[in-house]
Design an enzyme around this catalytic site. Structure first.
Site, short mmCIF file in Angstrom:
data_model
loop_
_atom_site.label_atom_id
_atom_site.label_comp_id
_atom_site.label_asym_id
_atom_site.label_seq_id
_atom_site.Cartn_x
_atom_site.Cartn_y
_atom_site.Cartn_z
N ASP A 95 0.41 -1.57 -0.03
CA ASP A 95 -0.52 0.20 -0.18
C ASP A 95 0.96 1.62 -0.20
O ASP A 95 0.11 2.30 0.52
CB ASP A 95 -1.31 -0.03 1.35
CG ASP A 95 -0.19 -0.64 2.77
OD1 ASP A 95 0.88 -0.03 2.54
OD2 ASP A 95 -0.84 -0.64 3.80
N GLU A 117 0.11 -9.02 -1.38
CA GLU A 117 -0.48 -8.72 -0.11
C GLU A 117 -1.32 -7.24 -0.74
O GLU A 117 -1.90 -6.66 -0.29
CB GLU A 117 0.10 -7.50 0.62
CG GLU A 117 -0.35 -7.12 2.60
CD GLU A 117 0.71 -6.62 2.76
OE1 GLU A 117 0.02 -5.07 3.29
OE2 GLU A 117 1.57 -6.97 3.66
N GLU A 131 -2.13 5.21 2.69
CA GLU A 131 -2.31 4.38 1.79
C GLU A 131 -3.51 3.27 1.51
O GLU A 131 -3.31 1.92 0.60
CB GLU A 131 -1.74 2.97 3.18
CG GLU A 131 0.02 3.24 3.11
CD GLU A 131 -0.45 4.14 4.41
OE1 GLU A 131 -1.04 5.19 4.81
OE2 GLU A 131 1.23 4.69 4.59
N HIS A 214 4.39 5.39 13.10
CA HIS A 214 5.07 6.34 11.93
C HIS A 214 3.93 6.67 10.54
O HIS A 214 4.09 7.79 9.86
CB HIS A 214 5.91 6.36 11.10
CG HIS A 214 5.35 4.93 10.09
ND1 HIS A 214 4.82 4.71 9.10
CD2 HIS A 214 5.45 3.68 10.15
CE1 HIS A 214 3.98 3.25 8.92
NE2 HIS A 214 4.86 2.67 9.92
N ARG A 216 1.36 8.62 9.11
CA ARG A 216 1.05 9.62 8.81
C ARG A 216 -0.50 11.07 9.47
O ARG A 216 -0.22 11.87 9.36
CB ARG A 216 1.10 10.24 6.51
CG ARG A 216 2.39 10.22 5.91
CD ARG A 216 1.93 10.29 4.18
NE ARG A 216 2.90 11.03 3.92
CZ ARG A 216 4.63 10.71 3.81
NH1 ARG A 216 4.60 9.35 4.15
NH2 ARG A 216 4.88 11.62 2.79
N HIS A 247 11.61 5.67 14.07
CA HIS A 247 11.12 5.92 12.50
C HIS A 247 11.79 7.23 11.74
O HIS A 247 12.22 8.54 12.99
CB HIS A 247 9.55 6.17 11.63
CG HIS A 247 9.38 5.80 10.21
ND1 HIS A 247 9.85 6.88 9.47
CD2 HIS A 247 9.51 5.09 9.71
CE1 HIS A 247 9.04 6.78 8.27
NE2 HIS A 247 9.35 5.42 9.03
C1 UD1 Z 1 6.21 4.62 4.34
C2 UD1 Z 1 5.12 4.85 3.77
C3 UD1 Z 1 3.98 4.16 4.44
C4 UD1 Z 1 4.39 3.02 5.48
C5 UD1 Z 1 6.01 3.73 5.77
C6 UD1 Z 1 6.66 1.89 5.99
C7 UD1 Z 1 4.60 5.84 1.34
C8 UD1 Z 1 3.73 7.11 1.36
N1 UD1 Z 1 4.15 6.37 2.77
O1 UD1 Z 1 5.75 6.33 5.54
O2 UD1 Z 1 3.04 3.61 3.38
O3 UD1 Z 1 4.14 2.00 6.86
O4 UD1 Z 1 7.09 4.30 4.52
O5 UD1 Z 1 7.81 2.48 7.61
O6 UD1 Z 1 3.92 5.01 0.88
N2 UD1 Z 1 13.57 8.96 5.80
C9 UD1 Z 1 15.15 8.63 5.79
N3 UD1 Z 1 15.75 7.40 6.00
C10 UD1 Z 1 15.01 6.38 5.57
C11 UD1 Z 1 13.82 6.15 5.66
C12 UD1 Z 1 12.62 7.21 5.73
O7 UD1 Z 1 15.79 9.93 5.98
O8 UD1 Z 1 15.86 5.39 5.01
C13 UD1 Z 1 13.03 9.71 5.55
C14 UD1 Z 1 13.17 11.42 4.76
O9 UD1 Z 1 13.60 12.37 5.13
C15 UD1 Z 1 12.02 10.99 3.91
C16 UD1 Z 1 11.19 10.44 5.26
O10 UD1 Z 1 11.42 10.20 6.23
O11 UD1 Z 1 11.50 12.63 3.37
C17 UD1 Z 1 9.84 10.14 4.97
O12 UD1 Z 1 9.74 8.99 4.24
P1 UD1 Z 1 8.59 8.02 3.65
O13 UD1 Z 1 8.65 7.23 2.55
O14 UD1 Z 1 7.90 9.32 2.77
O15 UD1 Z 1 7.25 8.56 4.25
P2 UD1 Z 1 7.07 7.71 5.34
O16 UD1 Z 1 6.45 7.83 6.28
O17 UD1 Z 1 8.53 6.32 5.53
N1 UDP Z 2 10.98 -2.99 12.29
C1 UDP Z 2 12.15 -3.61 12.10
N2 UDP Z 2 13.11 -2.32 12.98
C2 UDP Z 2 12.13 -1.50 13.55
C3 UDP Z 2 11.11 -1.39 13.29
C4 UDP Z 2 9.79 -2.51 12.98
O1 UDP Z 2 12.86 -3.93 10.98
O2 UDP Z 2 13.23 -0.58 14.28
C5 UDP Z 2 10.04 -4.12 11.13
C6 UDP Z 2 8.42 -4.91 12.01
O3 UDP Z 2 9.77 -5.95 12.93
C7 UDP Z 2 7.94 -4.85 10.33
C8 UDP Z 2 8.75 -3.62 9.84
O4 UDP Z 2 9.54 -2.62 9.92
O5 UDP Z 2 8.29 -5.58 9.82
C9 UDP Z 2 7.43 -2.33 10.09
O6 UDP Z 2 7.41 -1.62 9.24
P1 UDP Z 2 6.74 0.15 9.56
O7 UDP Z 2 6.36 0.45 10.61
O8 UDP Z 2 7.83 0.91 9.29
O9 UDP Z 2 5.98 -0.55 8.25
P2 UDP Z 2 4.29 -0.27 8.31
O10 UDP Z 2 4.04 -1.89 8.33
O11 UDP Z 2 3.50 -0.22 9.18
O12 UDP Z 2 3.74 -0.62 6.88
#
Ligand code: UD1
Ligand code: UDP
Length: 380
Positions: A95, A117, A131, A214, A216, A247
């Site tokens: 998603d 999924e 999502e 985390h 949004r 996160h």
């Molecule tokens: C994204 C997904 C969400 C998912 C989540 C899992 C979208 C819109 N959102 O949200 O569905 O549940 O990932 O974690 O697809 N950043 C870093 N390093 C990283 C990762 C993120 O610095 O390794 C920071 C960056 O500033 C980036 C921000 O996090 O711009 C947001 O990342 P983004 O993928 O847009 O949103 P998530 O909240 O991570």
């Molecule tokens: N996870 C991880 N390290 C962390 C936190 C979460 O490996 O510090 C794993 C967790 O076990 C799960 C996945 O990341 O498999 C969940 O990711 P996240 O919560 O970012 O996204 P969501 O599942 O909400 O899309």
């Protein structure tokens, strides 16, 4: 059969890795991996653990990116890749915006989409945001839907998706979890693993609650309320520790650091590699989270989860009694967490609880369905 496996965030990588590794072992498939790099560090952590080297890396992540940034960069990046590698199918997951933009890009190139999924729904387009829209839109562009459960299959049928394109496989997260769990069981001592200020707690076997968050739609008021609840719980139960791997999203880092970093029994630490995180899940008292994947993993580790969201697309775990939806209301979170703290037991004491999301064989099922689809033998 030429496959392009596409993903970009931490949870997609965890859930796609078992499929990539399963298909890679079978000469029937020529599989290439494309990561969008929607996440960077949190994605690379997973790639390293599952020993996956991407063939293509769009490397799109920008600090504090928005949905336009991700969508446009994935869409355009893939155009070039589809010109050089023409897959029979693109596999997407879940998603995220990588998933939706990837499906749209494949559709524009007239390449079939396999959606892993598929069929999770809350029925509220704004929760989780974006999502729910991403997964619904992806369903419109998909040729084979890999639904994790019967419930998700039914959601697709209700949207008039043809039954012969939907296959119930279980969720690949259980496949991934079993791989990580084996690694965890082989190494008894994970306390050296970047737990930051939580290390002494982990080493000393002290009781703790594990937290992640985390979403949004929780930015702003939702996070303020969640943090308020955690702070009060930490004050009320001063012998208990609260470990929160943060996160990397700046919209999470900033408010949580501001509100929670002064409390000595709250430990804000960096995102963990998958096995040490699984170890913490297996060791904690219970989990407080808004994560989707953790709701699916916790039943395999016999842990209860308080889900800090107003809706869930994973009602199977609610029916199994392993998760409780508490929303973001501060008082409700405090009351329900308080009950679990006082009970001081895990769900393992109920022998009837099994994981409703899978048995660890989803990737093999997906592989077999893909073969049949390619050779025109799929009958459902
Ligand atoms: C994204 C997904 C969400 C998912 C989540 C899992 C979208 C819109 N959102 O949200 O569905 O549940 O990932 O974690 O697809 N950043 C870093 N390093 C990283 C990762 C993120 O610095 O390794 C920071 C960056 O500033 C980036 C921000 O996090 O711009 C947001 O990342 P983004 O993928 O847009 O949103 P998530 O909240 O991570
Ligand atoms: N996870 C991880 N390290 C962390 C936190 C979460 O490996 O510090 C794993 C967790 O076990 C799960 C996945 O990341 O498999 C969940 O990711 P996240 O919560 O970012 O996204 P969501 O599942 O909400 O899309």
């Amino acid at each position: 059969m030429k496959i392009l496996a596409l993903f970009g965030t931490r949870p997609e990588a965890i859930k796609m890795a078992p499929v990539v590794n399963e298909l890679s072992m079978d000469p029937f498939f020529q599989i290439k991996v494309c990561v969008t790099g929607q996440h960077r560090k949190m994605l690379d952590q997973v790639l390293e653990f599952f020993e996956i080297t991407p063939d293509f890396d769009l490397d799109i992540m920008k600090f504090d990116q928005d949905l336009y940034d991700i969508t446009s960069r994935v869409l355009l990046g893939l155009r070039e890749i589809f010109k050089s590698f023409k897959p029979d199918m693109v596999l997407v997951h879940g998603d995220t915006t990588t998933c939706f933009a990837g499906s749209l890009s494949a559709f524009y190139a007239q390449i079939a989409v396999g959606h892993i999924e598929a069929g999770l729904r809350t029925g509220d387009l704004l929760a989780p945001y974006p999502e729910e829209a991403n997964r619904s839109l992806t369903s419109r562009l998909t040729h084979i839907h890999f639904a994790p459960t019967e419930w998700s299959r039914n959601n697709l049928l209700e949207e008039n998706i043809p039954a012969n394109t939907i296959f119930v496989t279980g969720n690949t997260v259980v496949d991934a979890l079993l791989v990580a769990k084996t690694k965890v069981d082989q190494h008894q001592d994970w306390s050296f693993h970047c737990y930051g200020t939580a290390r002494t707690i982990v080493e000393a076997n002290k009781p703790f609650v594990l937290i992640t968050g985390h979403r949004r739609e929780n930015f702003g008021g939702g996070f303020a309320s969640i943090c308020g609840a955690i702070l009060e719980l930490a004050n009320q139960y001063s012998d208990l520790h609260f470990i929160y791997p943060l996160h990397l999203n700046p919209n999470v880092q900033k408010p949580v650091q501001q509100l929670l970093n002064q409390q000595s029994n709250i430990h804000l630490i960096s995102p963990l590699d998958y096995p040490p995180f699984v170890y913490l899940m297996s060791r904690c008292l219970f989990i407080m989270t808004d994560s989707g994947g953790i709701q699916e993993e916790a039943p395999s580790l016999n842990k209860s989860v308080l889900v800090m969201r107003e809706t869930t697309e994973r009602p199977e775990a609610m029916q199994a009694g392993t998760i409780l939806l508490v929303g973001t209301n501060k008082d409700k979170i405090i009351i329900e967490a308080g009950k679990l703290i006082k009970q001081n037991k895990t769900i393992s004491e109920d022998p009837k609880v099994t994981n409703p999301y899978g048995d660890g064989k989803a990737s093999v099922r997906i592989k077999n369905i893909l073969k049949k689809w390619y050779t025109g033998e799929t009958e459902n």
